[in-house]
Design an enzyme around this catalytic site. Structure first.
Site, PDB file in Angstrom:
ATOM      1  CE1 TYR A 105      -3.610   2.589   0.839  1.00  0.00           C
ATOM      2  CE2 TYR A 105      -2.261   3.183   2.718  1.00  0.00           C
ATOM      3  CZ  TYR A 105      -3.322   3.445   1.887  1.00  0.00           C
ATOM      4  OH  TYR A 105      -4.099   4.561   2.090  1.00  0.00           O
ATOM      5  CE  LYS A 119      -3.642   5.332  -1.549  1.00  0.00           C
ATOM      6  NZ  LYS A 119      -4.693   6.068  -2.248  1.00  0.00           N
TER       7      LYS A 119
HETATM    8  N1  LIG Z   1      -9.119   6.122   6.068  1.00  0.00           N
HETATM    9  C1  LIG Z   1      -7.894   6.525   6.305  1.00  0.00           C
HETATM   10  O1  LIG Z   1      -7.450   6.652   7.465  1.00  0.00           O
HETATM   11  C2  LIG Z   1      -6.962   6.876   5.164  1.00  0.00           C
HETATM   12  C3  LIG Z   1      -5.667   7.289   5.480  1.00  0.00           C
HETATM   13  C4  LIG Z   1      -4.807   7.644   4.450  1.00  0.00           C
HETATM   14  C5  LIG Z   1      -5.251   7.586   3.137  1.00  0.00           C
HETATM   15  N2  LIG Z   1      -6.512   7.169   2.849  1.00  0.00           N
HETATM   16  C6  LIG Z   1      -6.923   7.158   1.436  1.00  0.00           C
HETATM   17  O2  LIG Z   1      -8.185   7.787   1.300  1.00  0.00           O
HETATM   18  C7  LIG Z   1      -8.953   7.159   0.273  1.00  0.00           C
HETATM   19  C8  LIG Z   1     -10.275   6.691   0.838  1.00  0.00           C
HETATM   20  O3  LIG Z   1     -10.022   5.888   1.980  1.00  0.00           O
HETATM   21  P1  LIG Z   1     -11.199   5.115   2.732  1.00  0.00           P
HETATM   22  O4  LIG Z   1     -10.706   4.869   4.109  1.00  0.00           O
HETATM   23  O5  LIG Z   1     -12.489   5.790   2.495  1.00  0.00           O
HETATM   24  O6  LIG Z   1     -11.170   3.727   1.925  1.00  0.00           O
HETATM   25  P2  LIG Z   1     -12.242   2.534   1.938  1.00  0.00           P
HETATM   26  O7  LIG Z   1     -13.259   2.734   3.007  1.00  0.00           O
HETATM   27  O8  LIG Z   1     -11.432   1.283   1.927  1.00  0.00           O
HETATM   28  O9  LIG Z   1     -12.976   2.701   0.527  1.00  0.00           O
HETATM   29  C9  LIG Z   1     -12.269   2.455  -0.642  1.00  0.00           C
HETATM   30  C10 LIG Z   1     -13.145   2.848  -1.804  1.00  0.00           C
HETATM   31  O10 LIG Z   1     -12.422   2.560  -3.011  1.00  0.00           O
HETATM   32  C11 LIG Z   1     -13.273   1.787  -3.845  1.00  0.00           C
HETATM   33  N3  LIG Z   1     -12.508   0.940  -4.764  1.00  0.00           N
HETATM   34  C12 LIG Z   1     -11.525   0.066  -4.467  1.00  0.00           C
HETATM   35  N4  LIG Z   1     -11.072  -0.511  -5.587  1.00  0.00           N
HETATM   36  C13 LIG Z   1     -11.793   0.016  -6.620  1.00  0.00           C
HETATM   37  C14 LIG Z   1     -11.809  -0.189  -8.016  1.00  0.00           C
HETATM   38  N5  LIG Z   1     -10.977  -1.048  -8.615  1.00  0.00           N
HETATM   39  N6  LIG Z   1     -12.672   0.535  -8.767  1.00  0.00           N
HETATM   40  C15 LIG Z   1     -13.520   1.431  -8.178  1.00  0.00           C
HETATM   41  N7  LIG Z   1     -13.566   1.653  -6.857  1.00  0.00           N
HETATM   42  C16 LIG Z   1     -12.708   0.953  -6.086  1.00  0.00           C
HETATM   43  C17 LIG Z   1     -14.126   0.965  -2.888  1.00  0.00           C
HETATM   44  O11 LIG Z   1     -15.242   0.444  -3.563  1.00  0.00           O
HETATM   45  P3  LIG Z   1     -15.976  -0.942  -3.165  1.00  0.00           P
HETATM   46  O12 LIG Z   1     -16.998  -0.577  -2.116  1.00  0.00           O
HETATM   47  O13 LIG Z   1     -16.569  -1.397  -4.440  1.00  0.00           O
HETATM   48  O14 LIG Z   1     -14.922  -1.866  -2.629  1.00  0.00           O
HETATM   49  C18 LIG Z   1     -14.452   2.049  -1.862  1.00  0.00           C
HETATM   50  O15 LIG Z   1     -15.459   2.894  -2.339  1.00  0.00           O
HETATM   51  C19 LIG Z   1      -8.077   6.014  -0.259  1.00  0.00           C
HETATM   52  O16 LIG Z   1      -7.379   6.476  -1.386  1.00  0.00           O
HETATM   53  C20 LIG Z   1      -7.133   5.745   0.896  1.00  0.00           C
HETATM   54  O17 LIG Z   1      -5.919   5.162   0.471  1.00  0.00           O
HETATM   55  C21 LIG Z   1      -7.380   6.810   3.834  1.00  0.00           C
END
Ligand SMILES: NC(=O)c1ccc[n+]([C@@H]2O[C@H](COP(=O)([O-])OP(=O)(O)OC[C@H]3O[C@@H](n4cnc5c(N)ncnc54)[C@H](OP(=O)(O)O)[C@@H]3O)[C@@H](O)[C@H]2O)c1
Length: 264
Positions: free
Chosen positions: A164, A168
């Protein structure tokens, strides 16, 4: 009327972006690979500002079809693209780089991370660029993470989530390449870390809790004030404010939801 595409809108931060952007005067395209399976998205689709798109960000054909749908509504333009979708493996999240049970598992996790977290935003950006070039705002926000910032990771001594973190880091460089290419056209390409955000849909499994505590302790080495995750609404409103303030001189940069290089 500013128009937005949010990729990965089914849950977590993507769904929250749609929620906050869906207000009178905006047009929001919520893109998900399985929109019908997202209760949150189905509820938001009742708002007049929200349009649902179905596309997987690793599928260029589906992305082009989604862009054609957007063009039909907007007349051929798009103002802002938010590359939010990403893959984080629950199975491998707390493994270090040489701890995979088999090489095949390591290969699979690295490949899926690269395909989704690097190629995904690149393919999505390329599919929507013709529309973005005709838009007035010309901004692309790509979600990265503070644990892709090498000085932070070294100081925190955070060794987990190798695939991951590597992926990133890769998407940050893609952000730089776009910024260079599209500077003359007035584009702003921004990579952003949302902070540590509670987007889990279920409580953490008991065996994960010590790992989460270890992660918090690592982060506190760098940021002693770190108390734990923030909520999606706080993170997204902060990121939208950073996006709003960003100008051409910020293009190509990688910042946090605070608009700085402080990740927590
Ligand atoms: N949460 C945190 O603390 C955190 C920290 C640092 C960075 N981030 C970044 O912030 C962003 C959102 O994080 P999050 O926590 O909301 O993630 P999450 O809850 O895991 O949600 C991931 C999203 O990406 C979608 N996805 C994954 N693979 C896909 C594909 N091939 N095509 C289309 N959609 C796809 C998922 O859809 P499905 O429902 O279909 O699986 C879901 O809507 C990400 O880029 C993550 O790396 C998050």
């Amino acid at each position: 009327m500013p128009s937005y595409v949010v990729a990965g809108a089914s849950r977590g931060l993507g769904l929250e972006f749609v929620e906050q952007l869906a207000k009178p005067g905006n047009i929001v395209f919520a893109m998900a690979r399985n929109p019908s399976q997202s209760k949150g998205l189905q509820a938001l689709s009742k708002k007049p500002e929200v349009h649902i798109l179905k596309a997987d960000i690793t599928d260029p054909v589906g992305l082009r079809a989604a862009a054609a749908e957007v063009a039909k509504v907007t007349g051929g333009s798009l103002d802002v693209l938010i590359n939010n979708a990403a893959y984080v493996s629950k199975k491998y999240e707390f493994l270090q780089i040489d701890e995979f049970a088999t090489e095949q598992e390591l290969i699979d996790d690295f490949k899926l991370s690269f395909d989704t977290n690097v190629l995904g935003p690149v393919l999505t950006t390329n599919a929507f660029l013709p529309l973005l070039r005709k838009g007035h705002v010309k901004k692309v926000l790509t979600l990265s993470t503070g644990i892709a910032d090498a000085p932070f990771v070294l100081k925190a001594e955070y060794a987990y989530s190798p695939a991951y973190c590597v992926s990133k880091t890769g998407v940050e460089m893609a952000n730089v390449k776009y910024a260079i290419k599209y500077k003359k056209e007035g584009f702003v390409f921004l990579a952003i870390s949302p902070g540590v955000v509670n987007t889990a849909e279920e409580p953490a499994a008991p065996e994960i809790i010590p790992k989460l505590q270890e992660m918090a302790a690592a982060f506190q080495k760098v940021a002693p004030h770190f108390k734990g995750p923030i909520e999606p609404n706080e993170s997204v409103s902060a990121m939208l404010s950073v996006l709003d303030r960003a100008t051409i001189k910020d293009s190509g940069s990688f910042v946090s939801h605070l608009g700085t290089r402080e990740w927590l």
